[in-house]
Design an enzyme around this catalytic site. Structure first.
Site, PDB file in Angstrom:
ATOM      1  N   CYS A  62      11.645  19.639  -3.732  1.00  0.00           N
ATOM      2  CA  CYS A  62      10.844  19.855  -4.784  1.00  0.00           C
ATOM      3  C   CYS A  62       9.683  19.190  -4.285  1.00  0.00           C
ATOM      4  CB  CYS A  62      11.264  19.253  -5.933  1.00  0.00           C
ATOM      5  SG  CYS A  62      10.403  19.167  -7.402  1.00  0.00           S
ATOM      6  N   CYS A  95       4.858  22.173  -9.984  1.00  0.00           N
ATOM      7  CA  CYS A  95       5.010  23.270 -11.017  1.00  0.00           C
ATOM      8  C   CYS A  95       5.272  22.978 -12.296  1.00  0.00           C
ATOM      9  CB  CYS A  95       6.164  24.238 -10.469  1.00  0.00           C
ATOM     10  SG  CYS A  95       6.414  24.190  -8.971  1.00  0.00           S
ATOM     11  N   THR A 149       9.674  14.840 -12.989  1.00  0.00           N
ATOM     12  CA  THR A 149       9.268  15.231 -11.562  1.00  0.00           C
ATOM     13  C   THR A 149       7.790  14.844 -11.038  1.00  0.00           C
ATOM     14  OG1 THR A 149      10.840  17.124 -11.925  1.00  0.00           O
ATOM     15  CG2 THR A 149       9.060  17.320 -10.289  1.00  0.00           C
ATOM     16  N   GLU A 162      12.050  11.676  -9.064  1.00  0.00           N
ATOM     17  CA  GLU A 162      11.926  11.966 -10.590  1.00  0.00           C
ATOM     18  C   GLU A 162      11.842  10.255 -11.178  1.00  0.00           C
ATOM     19  OE1 GLU A 162      12.552  14.836 -11.828  1.00  0.00           O
ATOM     20  OE2 GLU A 162      13.324  15.734  -9.779  1.00  0.00           O
ATOM     21  N   HIS A 217       9.045  28.153 -16.545  1.00  0.00           N
ATOM     22  CA  HIS A 217       9.624  27.177 -15.517  1.00  0.00           C
ATOM     23  C   HIS A 217      11.011  27.781 -15.004  1.00  0.00           C
ATOM     24  CE1 HIS A 217       9.227  23.656 -13.163  1.00  0.00           C
ATOM     25  NE2 HIS A 217      10.040  23.115 -13.626  1.00  0.00           N
ATOM     26  N   TYR A 253      12.073  28.672 -10.878  1.00  0.00           N
ATOM     27  CA  TYR A 253      13.204  28.415 -10.040  1.00  0.00           C
ATOM     28  C   TYR A 253      13.644  29.428  -9.076  1.00  0.00           C
ATOM     29  CZ  TYR A 253      14.089  23.953 -12.102  1.00  0.00           C
ATOM     30  OH  TYR A 253      13.977  22.550 -12.418  1.00  0.00           O
ATOM     31  N   CYS A 286      11.103  28.462  -5.902  1.00  0.00           N
ATOM     32  CA  CYS A 286      11.381  27.138  -5.144  1.00  0.00           C
ATOM     33  C   CYS A 286      12.757  27.097  -4.605  1.00  0.00           C
ATOM     34  CB  CYS A 286      11.004  25.693  -5.887  1.00  0.00           C
ATOM     35  SG  CYS A 286      12.184  25.536  -7.242  1.00  0.00           S
ATOM     36  N   GLU A 336      19.175  19.465 -10.161  1.00  0.00           N
ATOM     37  CA  GLU A 336      18.059  20.129 -10.664  1.00  0.00           C
ATOM     38  C   GLU A 336      18.474  21.611 -10.972  1.00  0.00           C
ATOM     39  OE1 GLU A 336      14.186  18.585  -9.966  1.00  0.00           O
ATOM     40  OE2 GLU A 336      13.486  20.326 -10.834  1.00  0.00           O
TER      41      GLU A 336
HETATM   42 FE1  SF4 Z   1      10.366  21.142  -8.216  1.00  0.00          FE
HETATM   43 FE2  SF4 Z   1      11.106  23.833  -8.202  1.00  0.00          FE
HETATM   44 FE3  SF4 Z   1      10.583  22.249 -10.413  1.00  0.00          FE
HETATM   45 FE4  SF4 Z   1       8.683  23.095  -8.760  1.00  0.00          FE
HETATM   46  S1  SF4 Z   1       9.967  24.516  -9.704  1.00  0.00           S
HETATM   47  S2  SF4 Z   1       8.718  21.174  -9.948  1.00  0.00           S
HETATM   48  S3  SF4 Z   1       9.489  22.819  -6.927  1.00  0.00           S
HETATM   49  S4  SF4 Z   1      12.139  21.941  -9.104  1.00  0.00           S
HETATM   50 FE    FE Z   2      12.440  21.113 -12.200  1.00  0.00          FE
END
Ligand code: SF4
Ligand code: FE
Length: 438
Positions: free
Chosen positions: A98, A102, A183, A246, A281, A285, A288, A430
């Site tokens: 991660c 984001c 995060t 985190e 969000h 996902y 990422c 996550e």
């Molecule tokens: Fe982390 Fe993925 Fe959330 Fe971006 S979208 S902060 S990489 S878990």
């Molecule tokens: Fe996240």
């Protein structure tokens, strides 16, 4: 736009209160358990200056009429929504973890349209603040999740389990409470607090959205532990350079001046904010996580070559299955972005159903990919001695016969890192709970 080096230097200018393993950390950037996560964020800055990745990482901001890092950018059309996913996939594949930026990006877009609905004063304060964030190219900690405690009780019944306004002054508000699972909090410049759920009449004190420096008086951060985190930065880390992060963030009577209070008690706008953020969000996902899965599939593929089983049909079937599951998630993220709609505020929202379907699959499919990676890696993924043993002048040659060469050992460590080592926190768990538990 900041370079990676300028980002690191800017972190050192903070006076952050961060605890790790019961001790106050003098400089988070230099702490071995923090540094890999700083490196992952730094990659988001570096890609904006690399000619090979600049097109992914940079967008033009109409607000400040200048190029900005995509992590500070508003989604002006569907192309911006899909460009975010391509950037995230590239970063996920580069870092294998991660990269933490984001939540702030999705939060600022959600707040742009929520403050617009709240009214010109709220929107004006937010836009003025956002221009500063874009100009300084800041990393934001998007702070949404409250500890919640007993879920059968509403926030006013257990106020200590939620971040809330405890005092209103002529020049600002005072915040008390906590946010959890934050995060990249210790790697940020500012915290963007937002409510974590829709709220009802009488719960106005919890409907607060505001921004504050990470080192504002009264803010204390505590780093979350990860499995095998004592290996970070060392030869058994599995992922030598990058990591996730985190934190628990405690707010002990933190004053926020009025110009950085964007919502205070507007329940309708707060509901809009939570809803829009969740959509953004959950689609994120689809960027990422496929990037992280690329790394795991690549490691598994290379191990099958090391093992001499790459051509076996059942091995090929498993690699194809891992790819199919990964691309399913990515396809859903892209679909949610490509079916976006324009909000009257001028930013684009993702398709909420497809974003939720994307996240729903993220709670399941990566677990199956991990299972197949563990299958292909073989039992040595769990029983291999340390790299120090492999390097031992007397033990080493005998162990090489048993374990194989250094390449195989590093690949096994990488699969271990992502399956149940420190990388499993930002990757696997996550997948279940990030962007809202299923
Ligand atoms: Fe982390 Fe993925 Fe959330 Fe971006 S979208 S902060 S990489 S878990
Ligand atoms: Fe996240």
């Amino acid at each position: 736009m900041k370079t990676a080096a300028a980002y690191l230097a800017s972190l050192r200018e903070r006076d952050l209160v961060l605890y790790v393993d019961g001790e106050r950390v003098a400089e988070p950037v230099d702490h071995p358990k923090v540094r890999p996560s700083v490196n992952a964020v730094a990659a988001t800055y570096a890609m904006a200056h690399d000619p090979a990745t600049r097109a992914l990482a940079v967008a033009h901001s109409d607000l400040i009429d200048a190029p900005v890092n995509r992590f500070c950018h508003l989604f002006r059309d569907e192309a911006d929504l899909t460009a975010k996913l391509h950037f995230q996939r590239a970063l996920g594949a580069l870092t294998g973890t991660c990269f933490q930026r984001c939540v702030g990006l999705d939060g600022l877009n959600a707040l742009f349209l929520a403050t617009w609905e709240s009214g010109p004063d709220a929107h004006g304060r937010f836009v003025a603040w956002l221009k500063g964030v874009q100009t300084r190219d800041e990393m934001l900690c998007g702070a949404m999740t409250d500890p919640k405690g007993d879920r059968s009780k509403r926030p006013p019944e257990v106020p200590e389990s939620y971040l809330r306004v405890v005092e209103r002054r002529p020049d600002g508000v005072v915040l008390r409470g906590a946010k959890v699972h934050q995060t990249g909090a210790a790697n940020a410049h500012q915290i963007l607090v937002m409510p974590g759920q829709a709220l009802r009449e009488g719960e106005e004190d919890f409907a607060v959205a505001a921004a504050l420096p990470v080192d504002a008086p009264g803010v204390t951060m505590v780093l979350g532990r990860q499995p095998s985190d004592e290996r970070k930065g060392g030869p058994d880390a599995g992922n030598l350079r990058y990591g996730g992060q985190e934190c628990v963030v405690l707010f002990e009577d933190v004053f926020v001046p009025s110009e950085r209070v964007f919502l205070d008690g507007d329940l309708d706008a707060a509901a809009t904010l939570v809803d829009a953020f969740a959509g953004y969000h959950r689609a994120s996902y689809g960027g990422c996580k496929p990037g992280n899965l690329d790394v795991l599939i690549g490691a598994a593929d290379l191990l099958t070559r090391e093992h001499g089983i790459r051509k076996a049909s059942h091995v090929r079937d498993k690699l194809v299955e891992m790819t199919h599951l990964t691309e399913t998630i990515h396809g859903l993220g892209l679909a949610a972005s490509g079916k976006g709609t324009r909000h009257d505020a001028g930013v684009w929202k993702v398709d909420p159903i497809l974003a939720n379907v994307c996240k729903h699959h993220v709670t399941k499919l990566p677990y199956e990919v991990v299972r197949l990676a563990e299958d292909l890696a073989g039992g040595m993924v769990a029983t291999m001695p340390s790299i120090a043993d492999l390097d031992h002048p007397e033990l080493g040659p005998a162990l090489e016969t048993v374990v194989g060469g250094r390449d195989r050992a590093q690949l096994l460590r990488l699969v271990e890192y992502m399956s149940y080592g420190s990388g499993a926190v930002p990757f696997r768990i996550e997948c279940m709970h990030g962007a809202g538990s299923p």
